[in-house]
Scaffold this active site. Structure first.
Site, short mmCIF file in Angstrom:
data_model
loop_
_atom_site.label_atom_id
_atom_site.label_comp_id
_atom_site.label_asym_id
_atom_site.label_seq_id
_atom_site.Cartn_x
_atom_site.Cartn_y
_atom_site.Cartn_z
N CYS A 45 23.62 -39.55 -8.25
CA CYS A 45 25.31 -39.43 -8.69
C CYS A 45 25.41 -40.19 -10.17
O CYS A 45 25.88 -40.02 -10.37
CB CYS A 45 26.05 -40.14 -7.90
SG CYS A 45 26.18 -39.60 -6.45
N GLU B 22 21.79 -33.60 -8.34
CA GLU B 22 20.76 -33.51 -7.50
C GLU B 22 21.51 -31.83 -6.57
O GLU B 22 20.77 -32.25 -5.56
CB GLU B 22 21.55 -34.63 -6.40
CG GLU B 22 22.54 -34.47 -5.87
CD GLU B 22 23.19 -34.51 -4.50
OE1 GLU B 22 21.79 -36.25 -4.01
OE2 GLU B 22 23.25 -34.00 -3.55
N HIS C 53 31.86 -45.35 -10.41
CA HIS C 53 31.88 -44.80 -9.37
C HIS C 53 32.54 -44.64 -7.98
O HIS C 53 32.79 -45.56 -7.65
CB HIS C 53 30.08 -44.52 -8.83
CG HIS C 53 29.82 -43.71 -8.10
ND1 HIS C 53 30.12 -42.58 -8.86
CD2 HIS C 53 29.31 -43.69 -7.15
CE1 HIS C 53 28.97 -41.20 -7.49
NE2 HIS C 53 28.47 -42.93 -6.12
#
Lengths: 346, 131
Positions: A111, A79, A235
């Protein structure tokens, strides 16, 4: 999404810039009651997402021991593209010597852009369209000065090369699953330097719903449960979230500890789950099963079930382990950080 | 550097590719149209080693235009493991820790950035060997 034909990881590589900003330094400048992590990685003045992607891609090619001309795709999930229009993937493909007969593009899904590219690569090699495909998750994430994200938004990435049997795989992919909804928990509009987020809204309706949803969906499809996995990677936007997700799904701290690098590196966004998986592969033994689940705001999760293969024992020691990059560090203060991240108006 | 010139040089700067003279065997970097020792134009591309050691080094505190934001930075003469000598910036190390003979490896970095809208030039620099 079960995979009909044996597809696996034939090589992986990691890279984390060596600058570190202690969370206590952010707190010193902006106040606040606590610090969510110990420290985060920060790029040098001459580093960006492309240089990080090239570094980890080179390690992945070396670890795989393949001719880069046999790589049919190079995808960079990020990103924080250095160019708004000009693909990062072409630079990486050129730098590793994979051009010109190669697919190259950049993926964006907050993400989870890197793991989204994993699935494309698995499909490409599984279908027989190409022998090897490379997916990279890399970012140089930014948080608004003083915002909660400034403590954690960091820099790093990992690259994976996928291949189909009889290629020598380090870990075989048993299946993958995505869980996606339209959830406005975090976003950055065009021309804006920093993202905005929904504070506590980023928890239950966003991160946990998708991470746990994807993990349960995949384990249900494969007929597995937490006890079947030696390790798990979730994550890592902070330390609390992946630990809570693991406990909810029935995983122990021992299962997630090898891949939990966020306290010392921060949230590397698209690099987060790929780096956590790389750190886990660094210590895993043949036969170990790993569950890896990414999360991208906006929102969605990709879950993967892997089984480590015999080839990993020799191959993984050829290139630096993630721990080598975690330990390689140079502390900077907030003023140097401000210069490196373009926060000073000249 | 103009955009076309940067584009012509990318392969060599990204992957450390030099030239070997088919007549006398000399290896040159950066590439040249003529072999420096023997004058032959019969040259072949050759991949250079990506590891080597520092022969000598200095600190640049007053850089030329376009490099101000990197200052102070290190410049080193690096002898690659195949014997070729390369002049390069050295990164990820403080001047006080520099030692002649230290082992280094090629890194991929931004070399120069043309403002906010121009091209970003990437290429090799060297850093202490990560083992």
């Amino acid at each position: 999404m079960k995979i009909d034909r044996g597809v696996g990881i034939v090589g992986y590589g990691a890279y984390i810039p060596m600058n570190r900003l202690r969370a206590s330094e952010v707190k010193r400048v902006w106040g606040g009651s606590g610090t969510p992590i110990e420290e985060k990685s920060v790029v040098a003045m001459d580093e960006d997402t492309i240089t990080i992607a090239v570094e980890c891609a080179r390690y992945a090619v070396k670890r795989a021991g393949i001719d880069p001309q046999e790589i049919g795709a190079v995808y960079v999930g990020t990103e924080s593209k250095p160019y708004a229009v000009k693909p990062s993937g072409t630079v990486v493909a050129e730098a590793i010597g994979a051009t010109p007969n190669v697919l190259a593009a950049d993926y964006e899904f907050a993400c989870k852009a890197g793991t989204e590219a994993f699935q494309t690569c698995i499909g490409l090699v599984s279908s027989g369209m190409m022998k090897y495909a490379m997916a990279i998750g890399a970012d140089t994430a930014q948080g608004r000065p003083g915002d909660a994200l400034e403590y954690t938004a960091s820099c790093g990435g990992a690259a994976y090369i996928f291949g189909k049997k009889p290629a020598r795989t380090l870990a075989e992919i048993e299946g993958s699953c995505s869980y996606v909804t339209d959830t406005p928990d975090f976003w950055r509009r065009e021309h804006e330097m920093y993202p905005r987020h929904g504070n506590r809204f980023t928890g239950e309706p966003a991160y946990f719903k998708h991470v746990i949803g994807a993990a349960k969906e995949l384990m249900g499809e494969l007929g597995t449960e937490a006890g079947d996995y030696k390790y798990a990677v979730f994550h890592q936007p902070n330390v609390k979230f992946p630990i809570k997700a693991a406990r909810t799904l029935g995983f122990s701290m021992d299962a997630i500890k090898p891949g939990l690098i966020v306290p010392f590196v921060g949230n590397t966004y698209s690099g987060s789950t790929p780096l956590g998986l790389a750190a886990t592969l660094d210590i895993a033994d043949p036969g170990d099963r790993i569950l890896a689940v990414s999360y991208g705001s906006g929102a969605g999760s990709d879950a993967f079930s892997l089984t480590v293969q015999d080839a990993i024992t020799n191959d993984r020691r050829l290139e630096p382990a993630v721990s080598r990059f975690v330990d390689r560090k140079r502390y900077i203060d907030y003023s140097v950080y401000s210069k490196l991240r373009g926060k000073i108006v000249k | 550097m103009s955009v076309p010139r940067y584009w012509r040089e990318t392969k060599y700067r990204y992957r450390l590719i030099g030239q070997m003279c088919a007549q006398c065997g000399s290896v040159m970097f950066p590439r040249s149209g003529v072999c420096s020792p023997c004058g032959s134009v019969d040259l072949e591309e050759v991949k250079l080693a990506e590891t080597g050691h520092v022969v000598t080094w200095t600190v640049v505190r007053n850089p030329p235009a376009g490099y101000m934001e990197y200052a102070p930075y290190l410049v080193a003469l690096v002898e690659l493991d195949d014997g070729v000598r390369v002049l390069s910036q050295l990164v990820d190390i403080e001047p006080i820790k520099m030692k002649t003979g230290m082992r280094v490896e090629a890194a991929f970095r931004r070399v120069k950035v043309d403002g906010n809208s121009g091209i970003i030039e990437y290429g090799y620099k060297f850093r202490p060997l990560i083992e």
